[in-house]
Motif scaffolding. Sequence first.
Motif, PDB file in Angstrom:
ATOM      1  N   LYS F 169      -8.392   2.336   6.599  1.00  0.00           N
ATOM      2  CA  LYS F 169      -7.876   1.079   7.183  1.00  0.00           C
ATOM      3  C   LYS F 169      -8.156   1.048   8.681  1.00  0.00           C
ATOM      4  O   LYS F 169      -8.517   0.010   9.240  1.00  0.00           O
ATOM      5  N   ASP F 174     -11.490  -4.650   8.129  1.00  0.00           N
ATOM      6  CA  ASP F 174     -11.925  -5.831   7.378  1.00  0.00           C
ATOM      7  C   ASP F 174     -11.913  -5.619   5.872  1.00  0.00           C
ATOM      8  O   ASP F 174     -11.715  -6.567   5.108  1.00  0.00           O
ATOM      9  N   ARG F 177      -8.676  -6.796   3.996  1.00  0.00           N
ATOM     10  CA  ARG F 177      -8.176  -8.189   4.039  1.00  0.00           C
ATOM     11  C   ARG F 177      -7.517  -8.604   2.734  1.00  0.00           C
ATOM     12  O   ARG F 177      -6.423  -9.158   2.728  1.00  0.00           O
ATOM     13  N   ASN F 178      -8.181  -8.355   1.636  1.00  0.00           N
ATOM     14  CA  ASN F 178      -7.663  -8.875   0.370  1.00  0.00           C
ATOM     15  C   ASN F 178      -7.120  -7.788  -0.558  1.00  0.00           C
ATOM     16  O   ASN F 178      -7.009  -7.998  -1.764  1.00  0.00           O
ATOM     17  N   LYS F 179      -6.810  -6.651  -0.004  1.00  0.00           N
ATOM     18  CA  LYS F 179      -6.263  -5.602  -0.856  1.00  0.00           C
ATOM     19  C   LYS F 179      -4.757  -5.825  -1.011  1.00  0.00           C
ATOM     20  O   LYS F 179      -4.111  -6.392  -0.130  1.00  0.00           O
TER      21      LYS F 179
END
Lengths: 245, 245, 245, 245, 245, 245
Positions: F169, F174, F177-179
């Motif tokens: 991380k 980047d 972002r959607n984890k």
Amino acid sequence: MLLENMSYVEVEAYLVEKDIVIIPIGSCEQHSPYGILGTDFITAEAIAREVGKRMDIVVAPTINYGMSQHHMGFKGTVTLSPETMVMFVKDIINSFLEHGFKRIIFINGHGGNIEPIKTAFHQIKFEGKSGLLELISWFLLPEVQEIERDIFEDKNGYHATPSEVSITKFLRPDAFRNKPSEKKKINRSQVYFPLSRDEFRQAYPDGRMESAPWLAKEKYGKLIMEEAVRVIVSRLREILKTKIL
Amino acid sequence: MLLENMSYVEVEAYLVEKDIVIIPIGSCEQHSPYGILGTDFITAEAIAREVGKRMDIVVAPTINYGMSQHHMGFKGTVTLSPETMVMFVKDIINSFLEHGFKRIIFINGHGGNIEPIKTAFHQIKFEGKSGLLELISWFLLPEVQEIERDIFEDKNGYHATPSEVSITKFLRPDAFRNKPSEKKKINRSQVYFPLSRDEFRQAYPDGRMESAPWLAKEKYGKLIMEEAVRVIVSRLREILKTKIL
Amino acid sequence: MLLENMSYVEVEAYLVEKDIVIIPIGSCEQHSPYGILGTDFITAEAIAREVGKRMDIVVAPTINYGMSQHHMGFKGTVTLSPETMVMFVKDIINSFLEHGFKRIIFINGHGGNIEPIKTAFHQIKFEGKSGLLELISWFLLPEVQEIERDIFEDKNGYHATPSEVSITKFLRPDAFRNKPSEKKKINRSQVYFPLSRDEFRQAYPDGRMESAPWLAKEKYGKLIMEEAVRVIVSRLREILKTKIL
Amino acid sequence: MLLENMSYVEVEAYLVEKDIVIIPIGSCEQHSPYGILGTDFITAEAIAREVGKRMDIVVAPTINYGMSQHHMGFKGTVTLSPETMVMFVKDIINSFLEHGFKRIIFINGHGGNIEPIKTAFHQIKFEGKSGLLELISWFLLPEVQEIERDIFEDKNGYHATPSEVSITKFLRPDAFRNKPSEKKKINRSQVYFPLSRDEFRQAYPDGRMESAPWLAKEKYGKLIMEEAVRVIVSRLREILKTKIL
Amino acid sequence: MLLENMSYVEVEAYLVEKDIVIIPIGSCEQHSPYGILGTDFITAEAIAREVGKRMDIVVAPTINYGMSQHHMGFKGTVTLSPETMVMFVKDIINSFLEHGFKRIIFINGHGGNIEPIKTAFHQIKFEGKSGLLELISWFLLPEVQEIERDIFEDKNGYHATPSEVSITKFLRPDAFRNKPSEKKKINRSQVYFPLSRDEFRQAYPDGRMESAPWLAKEKYGKLIMEEAVRVIVSRLREILKTKIL
Amino acid sequence: MLLENMSYVEVEAYLVEKDIVIIPIGSCEQHSPYGILGTDFITAEAIAREVGKRMDIVVAPTINYGMSQHHMGFKGTVTLSPETMVMFVKDIINSFLEHGFKRIIFINGHGGNIEPIKTAFHQIKFEGKSGLLELISWFLLPEVQEIERDIFEDKNGYHATPSEVSITKFLRPDAFRNKPSEKKKINRSQVYFPLSRDEFRQAYPDGRMESAPWLAKEKYGKLIMEEAVRVIVSRLREILKTKIL
């Protein structure tokens, strides 16, 4: 319960009740002028058989040769290449798995075997086989190492230890009739591992690794072996309770 | 003179005088309901050690596992793949050659081992090593087969023979306490070799190959083993005279 | 019926009726100054093709290279390592098994091939395949050896034999236009096997192994080859009757 | 100058003058219902031997089996695994290098062999050997492909081509007595390579790859073969001038 | 869409829609005093990632080591043996196939990788796996080679080309701060391939193969890379339309 | 000092002064829905490069693939077989040894790699090479584990740990972002190791091994990575002082 003394009919009967087998594994390698070439399989075999006896578990024939390349600078040592050892151990495991054994326990007397055996375990799993594969190196058990410290203090070392020599002395007193017993110096050196045969001989000219094998006594051997057996019995009890996935 | 009981210093001394070593090799495989799984290495080991004793020749630790794929249809059999066995035997030989042994004698108790061992011999030679590599399968010695015919006539067969069962009975009477002894039929069938595990089980449903292991007796074992030892001793005398090229 | 001259459609038709194939195998290795490098595959091929013709059996293309490491001390010899040969033979067999052939017969002209081929057979069986795998070395057939003794008495020897040279002379007379024919001494020496290239050259300086290849004649070749063909035909008749397990 | 007809003494003499050898290599694989299983080694062998004859170069025995896995969906095809083929070719090359050959020329009749052979070349070089290793696939020579286009226009295709069938027809007219000759459709399909046996059979149901083998004629075979020989002769002239590093 | 930045849950979602993956592969090998050791994987990675970005295709982590034995005469080069590389590439492919990827595209920056990768493709197919395996070596694309000729005329050569050096200069300008730039002679020599490390060093003493890497410029790198990306994108469009057999 | 950005001339200069190289090694394997597939090589690479920078030690290109068979039940995981990995690592080491590197340090991010790497070390030594081979798995350093306990208490677990997720991380914000970030249950189960892909999926249905990856924070990553770097720097200082045997 030695597998070698059973017929296949008796193994069939055993497999109805149990799915565990113990395989002793050692090596044929120098153990300094004080110890004997068979040390690692003799100790592993004796411990494994005593465990098998107490727990009614089948014990397979001993694997007498292992990965001992670093000791090849000393006459009488025999070594498998690590690559051969992976294939050898894999074939042994596959044979037991094919018969329905599900808990395959190696009781090991030699440090050099550890990584090839574990690599073989991984290869078996890579090939998709199920079953519990366990490697127990008796000399790495914390309880055993504690006793060793109690008896030999900082003189047990890492190879040709008074601990393993004591056990072989206890098991084969005759083999020690003409072995030396004088004290030598213990050199503490900073070396890296693994070593090739030449590097090993340079670092440890008489084959000992910071050990005092002249301290070995039969009575210590009896004591240490008993502790190894006790601890492994208790580990195997846990293993017998483990669910096979 | 067991290698396993010697120190490397003692091996050094031995090598000043002699360059021969005996390696017993067998297998862990079914020997019908009458015989024991360890038959092949137990017989090879006992014969090899007696020969070593009479001739003052070093005997290496026994190789307890061999090429037994055809017996895998019966529980307890353990097999190396032929390809693994070639590599395994090659590593063992190379270790002894590296120390200066020049006459390396395998005393073998199992037919399935013969071709992989010989293929390993060829591979060693392909790699350019010198030295005398010899494989003696005790059960193929003409003198031994003659005694077997005298005692068991046409009932010795090819596997789980009364001959090998007699020797193990002689060596390990306790192992036979609960083994069966009733007579069965001997089927003479026309089969091809080698067989896979499934083909073998189909051809020889109880693991015997045209043999009558119920005829085994300790006294026969003593007799046959003595003959094997006698013949091998005389062969090794010849081998000791052979010039190493 | 040469496989090489058939289309796959013709093989499909053949397989409806029969499940047997013959594979000639030899080697490219020195046969003394008297014999030719192709001796072993030329003899095996000629015998195999004649057998195939008489019995309407498909004969596969000849395997012209084998395990000849011990002859590498002589120019022109080509050798596979034993390990490569095991893999090579295994692939050939697997191909035929995959098409539904069930009786796979190697007709062999070279002693050094025997153990690697048999090790490959075991490996195939280890991998669980069914089918009859047979190796027939024409020069080891007792009937052939009897004729050889009749003709050459104790001068056939073990390599570059007048027997095999006679067959190649019969098959390829032109190849012998400029080959020598003078007599030499036959030395009987006590040697061990297998030998490395250096050991072999030392034991057999001109490549002969106790043989008198100058005795070779075309007419003997015709006779010996005919006997080999006759015996193999009768063996294959037996094999065709054998039940596949 | 066939190696198989020479004695080692003759090879010794040859090596005093020259260091080049030609090795024909093909495969045993389906060539549609129109062509024969031996096509690839028969063409390679004939071309190689003619080249050898014109240039006084030794030609080794033909390698009759190659890497043909994609044709295994058709009966009679025999294949080595690519991994086996690498080892096999490596052993052949090493044998010639050991004798002092320095220019080792494979004349190849089969596309599937190319990458395993070249991988073997790289492995030889990885192992540090010197010498010129060359692979000439006759069917990829631009001059040959030009003639093929002249004769067969866009109907030569990629497998079971009228070109290779013409050559085998020229060399072995008898083998074509009962082969079919009717025209079929040529399908141009977009497929990827390499294909597995199942994928191949799906893409090319009768084994042809966009070819019209019914166009094959003996006279074309003679013409194409002559062109292949001519071009290879001129290539080898260049190779003979190349300095060995 | 870098695989390395995705979770397995995201890969699952991707596989619902697509079955293609790109794997960049290069090597760590000398590129003359003018170029950098990472050239081949740096170029392959950059091109592969740009293609992946434009087409929404997953790009796997780069394989940074390849088959570079011939460059081992120059410090810093790392090489796999061809045999290891076959096994390595096979394992990578098998992993993707197992997850359901069906189009596996290697984008390659190094000539020495080509044959081992293709041999691995064949081995995968030999083992019966289905799926489209494709190897695209960017430097062999005709459109790329045309641009290279336009810019560098006959001075691009075959290794340490101004083309690949331009791309790395464009991608990593800092790495070229202290690299040399003076002109040298270009020698055109007649050599055979493949070469061993010693042969290579003899033929190409400073590591260049008939190239003029001092001509490299960032702007050329940008141009050539863009062309490679454009052509590969259009190739992958075709591949995405291809039916999987 | 990245090897990939150096020319061979610069490596020559480096080798005059130093004989040490660092090789980062990881894997491409699932790290639960919270972590990324590249975790193990991304962390190893970042730590290795920072160590290299502080100590002026050359860092080789990262090995991005490892032995991850147990994670193959989750999409996107790529695994070498243990046997392939031994050969791969051996080739890498041999390349560096050949150039004169004497201290070869693997900085490792993945537990599954340990035994194959060490088996490769033993194989190198079996083949008689000298040199110091060291494997440092950053996540097993006691000092690092202490920090992890301080921050995550008993929730770090054994795979997809908040520790390694924090580092990735920190390095690649980047990618996260959607984890997901929601908490789940932590199950403590008694399982044996190693596990096959099926056994693993059964024991750890979402890929975590007793870990709480949702606790990961960039600042923790920075902290832990700094500690790993600090400890490894101090270890390498020791290694630089060690005498090469």
